[in-house]
Design a protein around this motif. Structure first.
Motif, PDB file in Angstrom:
ATOM      1  N   SER A  19       0.989  -1.199  -0.290  1.00  0.00           N
ATOM      2  CA  SER A  19       0.353  -0.131   0.290  1.00  0.00           C
ATOM      3  C   SER A  19       0.734   0.978  -0.185  1.00  0.00           C
ATOM      4  CB  SER A  19      -0.878   0.048   1.295  1.00  0.00           C
ATOM      5  OG  SER A  19      -0.249   0.301   2.472  1.00  0.00           O
ATOM      6  N   TRP A  20       2.057   1.384   0.757  1.00  0.00           N
ATOM      7  CA  TRP A  20       2.785   2.556   0.986  1.00  0.00           C
ATOM      8  C   TRP A  20       3.530   2.513  -0.724  1.00  0.00           C
ATOM      9  CZ3 TRP A  20       5.851   4.007   6.078  1.00  0.00           C
ATOM     10  CH2 TRP A  20       4.583   4.750   6.598  1.00  0.00           C
ATOM     11  N   HIS A  21       3.631   1.081  -0.856  1.00  0.00           N
ATOM     12  CA  HIS A  21       4.495   1.506  -2.559  1.00  0.00           C
ATOM     13  C   HIS A  21       3.663   2.219  -4.052  1.00  0.00           C
ATOM     14  CE1 HIS A  21       5.796   0.098  -6.320  1.00  0.00           C
ATOM     15  NE2 HIS A  21       6.482   0.315  -5.999  1.00  0.00           N
ATOM     16  N   SER A  22       2.615   1.398  -3.469  1.00  0.00           N
ATOM     17  CA  SER A  22       1.629   2.131  -4.192  1.00  0.00           C
ATOM     18  C   SER A  22       1.184   3.422  -4.551  1.00  0.00           C
ATOM     19  CB  SER A  22       0.208   0.777  -4.066  1.00  0.00           C
ATOM     20  OG  SER A  22      -0.807   1.828  -4.683  1.00  0.00           O
ATOM     21  N   LEU A  23       1.466   4.211  -2.838  1.00  0.00           N
ATOM     22  CA  LEU A  23       1.052   5.247  -2.679  1.00  0.00           C
ATOM     23  C   LEU A  23       2.052   6.294  -3.104  1.00  0.00           C
ATOM     24  CD1 LEU A  23      -0.747   7.419  -0.932  1.00  0.00           C
ATOM     25  CD2 LEU A  23       0.218   7.121   0.552  1.00  0.00           C
ATOM     26  N   ILE A  24       3.464   5.914  -3.003  1.00  0.00           N
ATOM     27  CA  ILE A  24       4.233   6.743  -3.212  1.00  0.00           C
ATOM     28  C   ILE A  24       5.085   7.109  -4.397  1.00  0.00           C
ATOM     29  CG2 ILE A  24       7.115   7.266  -2.322  1.00  0.00           C
ATOM     30  CD1 ILE A  24       5.973   5.495   0.663  1.00  0.00           C
ATOM     31  N   THR A  25       4.466   6.122  -5.102  1.00  0.00           N
ATOM     32  CA  THR A  25       4.904   5.894  -6.496  1.00  0.00           C
ATOM     33  C   THR A  25       3.366   6.447  -7.091  1.00  0.00           C
ATOM     34  OG1 THR A  25       4.308   3.791  -6.965  1.00  0.00           O
ATOM     35  CG2 THR A  25       6.253   4.134  -6.735  1.00  0.00           C
ATOM     36  N   SER A  26       2.378   7.290  -6.742  1.00  0.00           N
ATOM     37  CA  SER A  26       1.071   7.210  -7.743  1.00  0.00           C
ATOM     38  C   SER A  26       1.563   8.859  -7.941  1.00  0.00           C
ATOM     39  CB  SER A  26      -0.171   7.740  -6.726  1.00  0.00           C
ATOM     40  OG  SER A  26       0.195   8.575  -5.429  1.00  0.00           O
ATOM     41  N   PRO A  27       1.073   9.416  -9.384  1.00  0.00           N
ATOM     42  CA  PRO A  27       1.186  10.339  -9.579  1.00  0.00           C
ATOM     43  C   PRO A  27       1.084  11.695  -8.910  1.00  0.00           C
ATOM     44  CG  PRO A  27       0.665   8.297 -11.167  1.00  0.00           C
ATOM     45  CD  PRO A  27       1.140   8.062 -10.221  1.00  0.00           C
ATOM     46  N   LYS A  28      -0.144  11.012  -8.211  1.00  0.00           N
ATOM     47  CA  LYS A  28      -0.929  12.420  -7.144  1.00  0.00           C
ATOM     48  C   LYS A  28      -0.184  12.530  -6.443  1.00  0.00           C
ATOM     49  CE  LYS A  28      -5.565  13.513  -4.910  1.00  0.00           C
ATOM     50  NZ  LYS A  28      -6.704  13.017  -4.157  1.00  0.00           N
ATOM     51  N   PHE A  29       0.119  11.243  -5.541  1.00  0.00           N
ATOM     52  CA  PHE A  29       1.019  11.826  -4.753  1.00  0.00           C
ATOM     53  C   PHE A  29       2.793  12.485  -4.389  1.00  0.00           C
ATOM     54  CE2 PHE A  29       5.069  10.360  -1.717  1.00  0.00           C
ATOM     55  CZ  PHE A  29       4.411  10.859  -0.638  1.00  0.00           C
ATOM     56  N   ILE A  30       3.316  12.388  -5.805  1.00  0.00           N
ATOM     57  CA  ILE A  30       4.011  12.631  -6.496  1.00  0.00           C
ATOM     58  C   ILE A  30       4.347  14.269  -6.514  1.00  0.00           C
ATOM     59  CG2 ILE A  30       6.068  12.877  -8.592  1.00  0.00           C
ATOM     60  CD1 ILE A  30       5.790   9.639  -8.732  1.00  0.00           C
ATOM     61  N   SER A  31       3.108  14.572  -7.069  1.00  0.00           N
ATOM     62  CA  SER A  31       2.468  15.946  -7.482  1.00  0.00           C
ATOM     63  C   SER A  31       2.246  16.304  -6.520  1.00  0.00           C
ATOM     64  CB  SER A  31       1.317  15.940  -8.169  1.00  0.00           C
ATOM     65  OG  SER A  31       1.136  15.812  -9.642  1.00  0.00           O
ATOM     66  N   HIS A  32       1.726  16.001  -4.480  1.00  0.00           N
ATOM     67  CA  HIS A  32       1.236  16.800  -3.705  1.00  0.00           C
ATOM     68  C   HIS A  32       3.143  17.479  -3.471  1.00  0.00           C
ATOM     69  CE1 HIS A  32      -1.029  16.585  -0.143  1.00  0.00           C
ATOM     70  NE2 HIS A  32      -0.415  17.348   0.171  1.00  0.00           N
ATOM     71  N   HIS A  33       3.837  15.657  -2.893  1.00  0.00           N
ATOM     72  CA  HIS A  33       4.996  16.173  -2.658  1.00  0.00           C
ATOM     73  C   HIS A  33       5.574  17.096  -3.413  1.00  0.00           C
ATOM     74  CE1 HIS A  33       9.556  15.163  -2.621  1.00  0.00           C
ATOM     75  NE2 HIS A  33       9.124  14.991  -0.833  1.00  0.00           N
ATOM     76  N   LEU A  34       5.965  17.466  -4.300  1.00  0.00           N
ATOM     77  CA  LEU A  34       7.075  18.350  -5.454  1.00  0.00           C
ATOM     78  C   LEU A  34       6.157  19.648  -4.816  1.00  0.00           C
ATOM     79  CD1 LEU A  34       8.281  18.921  -7.612  1.00  0.00           C
ATOM     80  CD2 LEU A  34       7.360  18.686  -8.978  1.00  0.00           C
ATOM     81  N   HIS A  35       4.767  20.048  -4.976  1.00  0.00           N
ATOM     82  CA  HIS A  35       4.140  21.139  -4.694  1.00  0.00           C
ATOM     83  C   HIS A  35       4.685  21.580  -3.154  1.00  0.00           C
ATOM     84  CE1 HIS A  35       1.342  24.237  -4.512  1.00  0.00           C
ATOM     85  NE2 HIS A  35       0.504  23.900  -2.888  1.00  0.00           N
ATOM     86  N   ARG A  36       4.784  20.573  -2.513  1.00  0.00           N
ATOM     87  CA  ARG A  36       4.917  21.377  -1.087  1.00  0.00           C
ATOM     88  C   ARG A  36       6.176  21.400  -0.727  1.00  0.00           C
ATOM     89  NH1 ARG A  36       2.592  17.881   4.627  1.00  0.00           N
ATOM     90  NH2 ARG A  36       1.921  19.907   4.562  1.00  0.00           N
TER      91      ARG A  36
END
Length: 399
Positions: A31-48
Motif C-alpha cells: 500500500s505504501w509503494h502504491s501510494l508513494i509511486t502514484s502520480p497524485k502523491f508525486i505531485s503533492h510532494h513536489l508542490h509542498r
C-alpha cells in the motif's frame, strides 16, 4: 501504523519527508509503494517541497581534469553561507554532457559536445533514476550538418515535462522545431510555429514563467545579425515569442533567473574598463520594463557570470576556474570552495552550471532499462556514429 491513520493524514506526514527517504519507504508494504509511486502523491510532494520558503537549494555542476569527471552537488544558498549539502552519484560513464536545464527535480542532459551524437536523458539525481529519451527526428544522418538549441521545462496545464529543439540545418531563415513530451514518449514536429530568429549556438536557456528563453538575433545583413533579442517558448501553448532587449545591448549576453524574474548579463568591453551590466525585467514580457540592477567590474580574475544568489551576489567562474561570489557594492570576492577544470576550449567554457533545484519523486513511477545497459549501449552506438561522421567530414569543431 498506516492501518490506524486516515490516508489524508498519512499523505500529510509522508509529503514532508525528503525524496530519498520516501524511496527507502516504498518496500515497507504494497500500500505504501502504491501510494508513494502514484502520480497524485508525486505531485503533492513536489508542490509542498517547492512552496517551502526555506528551500534555497542550488544545483552546481563542475568538471575536473584529474580525474576527468563531471560532479553534481546540492548546495544550500543562505544569505551568509554557501554550504554543500550532498553530492549526487553521476550515473553516466561519459564526460561532457551539457545541461539543458533543471526543473521540478529533473535535469535534462544532452550528449552533444562532440560530433552529432545528440543522446538525451532526463535524470532525477535525488532518487537515482534516469530515463533515456528516444532519438529525435532531425539527425546528421537525415539532414546533414546542423546547429541546434534546446529548452526544457514543465507544462502545468497538461502536467507534463517537455523538451523543445530548435534546429538550423541550412540557409533557411526559419528553423525546424521539434518537441518531446514525457507522457507520450516521442518527438513531433512543430516547425510551423518557428520564428525567423537564430539562437546563439548552445547558449543555455533561462526558464521562468513557464517558458524557455534564449539569446537570439535576426538573420540577414551583418548589421542586423548583431542586433540581439530574446526568443521565448511557452511550454503550455507551445508558442514562440520575441522579447526585445534594451537598445544599448549590442554584444551577446547571458540570461539567468533571479527571484522569478528574467535577468540579463550585458558584457561591456572597453579600453581598460571591462565590466558587466545586470538588467532585470520588472514586468514579464514587457520590454519597456527592463531596468539596470547594477554594474560589476571584471577585477580579481572574474571571467564568466553564472547566476545570481538569493542575497543578490553574482556567482562567477574565474580564469583559474574557481567558483566565487562577488558583492557588487563592496566589490568583495568570496571563494566558494569549488574548483573546476582549467584550460581552453568549448568544454571548459561550459564546465560550470548553476541553477535552482527542488528535490522531487518525478520518474519514480517511470519504467526504465537497467542503468548500465542503457548507458553502455548508448556509448557503443556513439563511438560507431562518431567514426562514421568523421569519415563523412561531419565532426563538430570546438568553439
Amino acid at each position: 501504523m498506516s492501518d490506524y491513520l486516515h490516508q489524508d493524514v498519512l499523505i500529510d506526514i509522508l509529503t514532508r519527508l525528503p525524496a530519498e527517504s520516501l524511496v527507502r519507504l516504498t518496500p515497507v508494504c504494497k500500500s505504501w509503494h502504491s501510494l508513494i509511486t502514484s502520480p497524485k502523491f508525486i505531485s503533492h510532494h513536489l508542490h509542498r517541497t517547492a512552496s517551502n520558503p526555506d528551500n534555497d537549494r542550488l544545483l552546481v555542476r563542475y568538471r575536473t581534469d584529474k580525474p576527468k569527471q563531471d560532479h553534481y552537488s546540492l548546495v544550500l544558498d543562505g544569505n551568509d553561507s554557501f554550504r554543500q549539502l550532498k553530492t549526487f552519484d553521476y550515473p553516466f560513464d561519459s564526460v561532457g554532457y551539457s545541461v539543458v536545464g533543471s526543473c521540478n527535480g529533473l535535469i535534462c542532459l544532452s550528449d552533444d559536445q562532440y560530433c552529432y551524437r545528440d543522446n538525451m536523458f532526463l535524470w532525477n539525481p535525488s532518487i537515482r533514476k534516469f530515463f533515456a529519451m528516444p532519438r529525435h527526428n532531425i539527425t546528421y544522418k537525415s539532414h546533414g550538418p546542423f546547429m541546434h538549441s534546446l529548452g526544457f521545462g514543465f507544462d502545468p496545464v497538461s502536467n507534463d515535462f517537455k523538451v523543445v529543439r530548435v534546429v538550423h540545418t541550412d540557409d533557411r531563415i526559419s528553423p525546424d522545431v521539434e518537441i518531446y513530451t514525457l507522457k507520450t514518449g516521442r518527438w513531433r514536429y512543430i516547425s510551423e510555429k518557428a520564428l525567423p530568429l537564430m539562437i546563439e549556438e548552445r547558449f543555455r536557456q533561462a526558464y521562468v514563467n513557464g517558458a524557455a528563453h534564449w539569446m537570439a538575433f535576426h538573420q540577414g545583413t551583418l548589421l542586423t545579425c548583431f542586433r540581439y533579442t530574446i526568443l521565448s517558448f511557452n511550454m503550455s501553448d507551445e508558442v514562440f515569442n520575441e522579447i526585445l532587449v534594451p537598445d544599448s545591448i549590442t554584444l551577446e549576453g547571458g540570461l539567468v533567473v533571479f527571484k522569478e524574474s528574467l535577468c540579463l548579463f550585458q558584457q561591456c568591453v572597453n579600453d581598460n574598463d571591462d565590466h558587466y551590466l545586470v538588467w532585470i525585467m520588472k514586468e514579464y514580457g514587457v520590454s519597456t520594463s527592463w531596468a539596470k540592477l547594477f554594474r560589476i567590474d571584471l577585477c580579481g580574475g572574474l571571467w564568466r557570470p553564472l547566476g545570481l544568489r538569493k542575497n543578490g551576489e553574482v556567482i562567477f567562474s574565474t580564469r583559474d576556474e574557481d567558483l566565487v561570489s562577488c558583492n557588487y557594492r563592496s566589490k568583495q570576492i568570496s571563494y566558494l570552495g569549488i574548483h573546476g577544470t582549467s584550460g581552453d576550449g568549448y568544454l571548459n567554457w561550459h564546465a560550470f552550471y548553476i541553477d535552482t533545484y527542488v528535490e522531487s519523486l518525478v520518474l519514480l513511477n517511470k519504467l526504465e532499462s537497467p542503468e548500465n545497459t542503457v548507458v553502455s549501449s548508448q556509448n557503443k552506438k556513439n563511438k560507431k556514429e562518431e567514426e562514421e561522421q568523421k569519415e563523412a567530414g561531419g565532426e563538430k569543431e570546438e568553439i
